[in-house]
Design an enzyme around this catalytic site. Structure first.
Site, PDB file in Angstrom:
ATOM      1  N   VAL A 232       7.216  -4.568   3.589  1.00  0.00           N
ATOM      2  CA  VAL A 232       5.832  -4.996   3.193  1.00  0.00           C
ATOM      3  C   VAL A 232       4.921  -3.760   2.929  1.00  0.00           C
ATOM      4  O   VAL A 232       4.274  -3.330   2.007  1.00  0.00           O
ATOM      5  CB  VAL A 232       5.121  -5.973   4.247  1.00  0.00           C
TER       6      VAL A 232
ATOM      7  N   HIS B  55     -10.844 -27.941 -11.982  1.00  0.00           N
ATOM      8  CA  HIS B  55     -10.487 -27.168 -13.229  1.00  0.00           C
ATOM      9  C   HIS B  55     -11.290 -26.267 -13.787  1.00  0.00           C
ATOM     10  O   HIS B  55     -12.422 -26.762 -13.853  1.00  0.00           O
ATOM     11  CB  HIS B  55      -9.819 -28.219 -14.010  1.00  0.00           C
TER      12      HIS B  55
HETATM   13  P1  AMP Z   1       9.829  -3.833   7.402  1.00  0.00           P
HETATM   14  O1  AMP Z   1      10.781  -4.152   8.349  1.00  0.00           O
HETATM   15  O2  AMP Z   1       9.459  -5.130   6.426  1.00  0.00           O
HETATM   16  O3  AMP Z   1       8.908  -3.002   7.596  1.00  0.00           O
HETATM   17  O4  AMP Z   1      10.663  -3.206   6.030  1.00  0.00           O
HETATM   18  C1  AMP Z   1      11.471  -1.797   6.487  1.00  0.00           C
HETATM   19  C2  AMP Z   1      12.531  -1.572   5.627  1.00  0.00           C
HETATM   20  O5  AMP Z   1      13.180  -0.569   5.486  1.00  0.00           O
HETATM   21  C3  AMP Z   1      13.738  -2.633   5.465  1.00  0.00           C
HETATM   22  O6  AMP Z   1      13.833  -3.334   4.124  1.00  0.00           O
HETATM   23  C4  AMP Z   1      14.803  -1.854   5.918  1.00  0.00           C
HETATM   24  O7  AMP Z   1      16.178  -2.447   5.326  1.00  0.00           O
HETATM   25  C5  AMP Z   1      14.676  -0.393   5.415  1.00  0.00           C
HETATM   26  N1  AMP Z   1      15.163   0.698   5.783  1.00  0.00           N
HETATM   27  C6  AMP Z   1      15.408   0.883   7.025  1.00  0.00           C
HETATM   28  N2  AMP Z   1      15.913   2.176   7.309  1.00  0.00           N
HETATM   29  C7  AMP Z   1      16.289   2.754   6.097  1.00  0.00           C
HETATM   30  C8  AMP Z   1      16.769   3.808   5.733  1.00  0.00           C
HETATM   31  N3  AMP Z   1      17.636   4.773   6.398  1.00  0.00           N
HETATM   32  N4  AMP Z   1      16.984   4.061   4.366  1.00  0.00           N
HETATM   33  C9  AMP Z   1      16.290   3.133   3.582  1.00  0.00           C
HETATM   34  N5  AMP Z   1      15.774   1.986   3.785  1.00  0.00           N
HETATM   35  C10 AMP Z   1      15.874   1.761   5.026  1.00  0.00           C
END
Ligand code: AMP
Ligand code: FAD
Length: 476
Positions: free
Chosen positions: A191, A452
């Site tokens: 997000v 509407h």
């Molecule tokens: P959120 O937990 O919604 O804030 O999203 C964090 C996102 O970062 C998740 O979709 C994880 O899969 C992604 N993420 C975590 N570590 C890495 C990394 N080393 N490289 C790329 N994406 C990552």
């Protein structure tokens, strides 16, 4: 002699401050302690949400969306905008004044409710006592009948790409950029990564978002995620799925990022700024003295039961520091519930109807189960969808993209989930939350009159479509 209160709350974010206010409304004496400091060292209530999260991000999303719409949509309305420019300093100034107004508002709410707002660090001692260390280093002890822990969360750091506060920044740093970076890297298509990537993309940055998982928005309904991904990529967000970042190093003015792509090949990327948005972790540093009996789980969350009791005397914990989604409204409901339970009132949080909203354009919002979850659960179901392209209001707004999707049980017609990608999805989802809170059926929504032309008709038509009774589109 310790100062005595019925309730002491540690943390004045969206979980802690509502707990304090509701406890005071319930006739209890309340103190709420918070240690937040702005970059200039000034204290402020409101926590991450008001100071460095929900509110400043939405301020920047609004400014940059207006700019983007002026560039891409105004011509269709017949409005000519010959020389359009964006003043980043003015945009940031506006954001700052919104944040100051909102955080000052909490201090005013405390005053009006009779809550003692105290700036400083709170530490739980055994026996419902709290040590308050003021900003000048002086200490005092507060005694309470109940303590509510609401210390929130902080950004997770990628050990191989440590924050330097300049080139490699967390979400707070990304909200405070003073100029548009030419090349911006974002780690994590969650997000926060998507919202911040959208902000800077709309004002001209080349944005690459690296996401380790192969699926986009894996927690969302995948039909919704696919539609959202299409629109976000069309806006120029270069979202690379299955790309795990292994490290980042600062090289002069730039940041060199290395990652492994979906095919397992080593890749590199050079950017001017890198935002690490890989998630947040509960913040419990120096919060618990020895012997309080409050336990942490394996993820560092404060362990609580379904009503946010820690199991240590009358100590409760709410918000990002406990299990469940890290969302401001989830924390708020938990804070209010705890304050009511303390006062001996009935209260509960319905964890099945917590809405999720991503404030990109189009907005993405949902509540309840995804189609994948319903399918895995094995309960027979039906689906109704309605595209905003068939909504007169959306077309009039030049916003006819995305859809509303409703999933209902085949047996008793109960609404199981609603998923919306499109204009004002974050507002529209409220109707679905209310419907599900009342255990509504899709027929209940079908028989509810929607004005509407409004965007909300899309949800009405989606409910009708679940029984192949939509009026404004062919039923399939
Ligand atoms: P959120 O937990 O919604 O804030 O999203 C964090 C996102 O970062 C998740 O979709 C994880 O899969 C992604 N993420 C975590 N570590 C890495 C990394 N080393 N490289 C790329 N994406 C990552
Ligand atoms: P926090 O808001 O983190 O507040 C905790 C407070 O406690 C802080 O002020 C902290 O300084 C203080 N504190 C901690 N320990 C102590 C101590 N020992 N003594 C004294 N004080 C202490 N959520 C949404 O629902 N919608 C959104 O649109 C949204 N957008 C976001 C955008 C960004 C960029 C970020 C980073 C987050 C966003 N979130 C959003 C998440 C949301 O900000 C959090 O879920 C929410 O702030 C959690 O509330 P909380 O009260 O549990 O913790």
């Amino acid at each position: 002699m310790a100062d005595e209160f019925d309730v002491v709350v540690i943390g004045a974010g969206p979980a802690g401050y509502p707990a304090a206010i509701r406890a005071a409304q319930n006739g209890l004496t309340v103190a709420c302690i918070d240690e937040w400091q702005n970059r200039d060292g000034s204290p402020a209530f409101g926590g991450t949400c008001l100071n460095a999260g929900c509110i400043p991000s939405k301020a920047l999303l609004e400014s940059t969306e207006l700019f983007h719409r002026a560039q891409t949509e105004f011509t269709a309305h017949g409005i000519s905008t010959k020389s359009l420019s964006m003043d980043i300093a003015a945009m940031q100034k506006r954001k700052g004044s919104i944040v100051r107004g909102m955080t000052g508002g909490i201090a005013a709410l405390f005053k009006a409710a009779g809550v003692q707002g105290l700036h400083g660090h709170g530490r739980l001692l055994p026996g419902q006592r709290v040590e308050l260390t003021a900003r000048d280093g002086s200490r005092r002890e507060l005694a309470a009948r109940h303590v509510v822990l609401a210390p929130g969360s902080v950004p997770m750091e990628l050990r191989s790409a440590p924050f330097d506060g300049q080139r490699i920044v967390d979400s707070w740093g990304a909200l405070d950029l003073e100029a548009v970076p030419k090349r911006l890297g974002v780690i994590g298509a969650g997000v926060i990564g998507l919202e911040l990537g959208s902000v800077w993309r709309r004002v001209g940055a080349e944005v690459v978002v690296l996401e380790a998982l192969p699926d986009f928005l894996a927690m969302a309904d995948q039909q919704l995620a696919t539609e959202a991904l299409r629109h976000l990529r069309r806006q120029g967000l270069d979202i690379r799925l299955g790309s795990r970042v292994d490290g980042a190093t600062i090289q002069g003015e730039a940041v060199a990022v290395s990652y492994t792509d979906a095919a397992g090949a080593a890749q590199s990327l050079t950017v001017d700024r890198l935002v690490v948005a890989i998630g947040r972790r509960p913040y419990t540093k120096d919060l618990l003295a020895e012997g309080t009996g409050v336990e942490l789980d394996e993820r560092g969350c404060i362990r609580v039961d379904g009503q946010c009791r820690t199991g240590a005397g009358s100590v409760w914990a709410v918000g990002d520091c406990v299990r469940g989604p890290m969302l401001a409204h989830k924390g708020k409901e938990e804070g209010v519930m705890v304050a009511d339970l303390i006062a001996g009132r009935y209260a509960e949080v319905n964890y099945r109807t917590i809405p999720s909203v991503i404030y990109t354009a189009p907005e993405i919002a949902w509540v309840g189960q995804t189609e994948e979850q319903v399918k895995a659960g094995g309960r027979p179901y039906k689906v109704g969808s309605f595209p905003f392209a068939a909504s007169g209001r959306a077309r009039a707004m030049e916003a006819g993209i995305g859809f509303a999707k409703l999933i209902a049980a085949r047996d008793d017609d109960e609404i199981l989930g609603v998923h919306i990608v499109g204009p004002f999805a974050g507002e529209l989802i409220a109707e679905a939350v209310l419907a599900m809170e009342y255990s509504a059926s899709s027929e209940d929504l079908q028989r509810t009159i929607h004005a509407h032309p409004t965007l909300s008709e899309a949800l009405h038509e989606a409910a009708l479509a679940a029984d192949k009774r939509a009026i404004d589109m062919p039923n399939r």
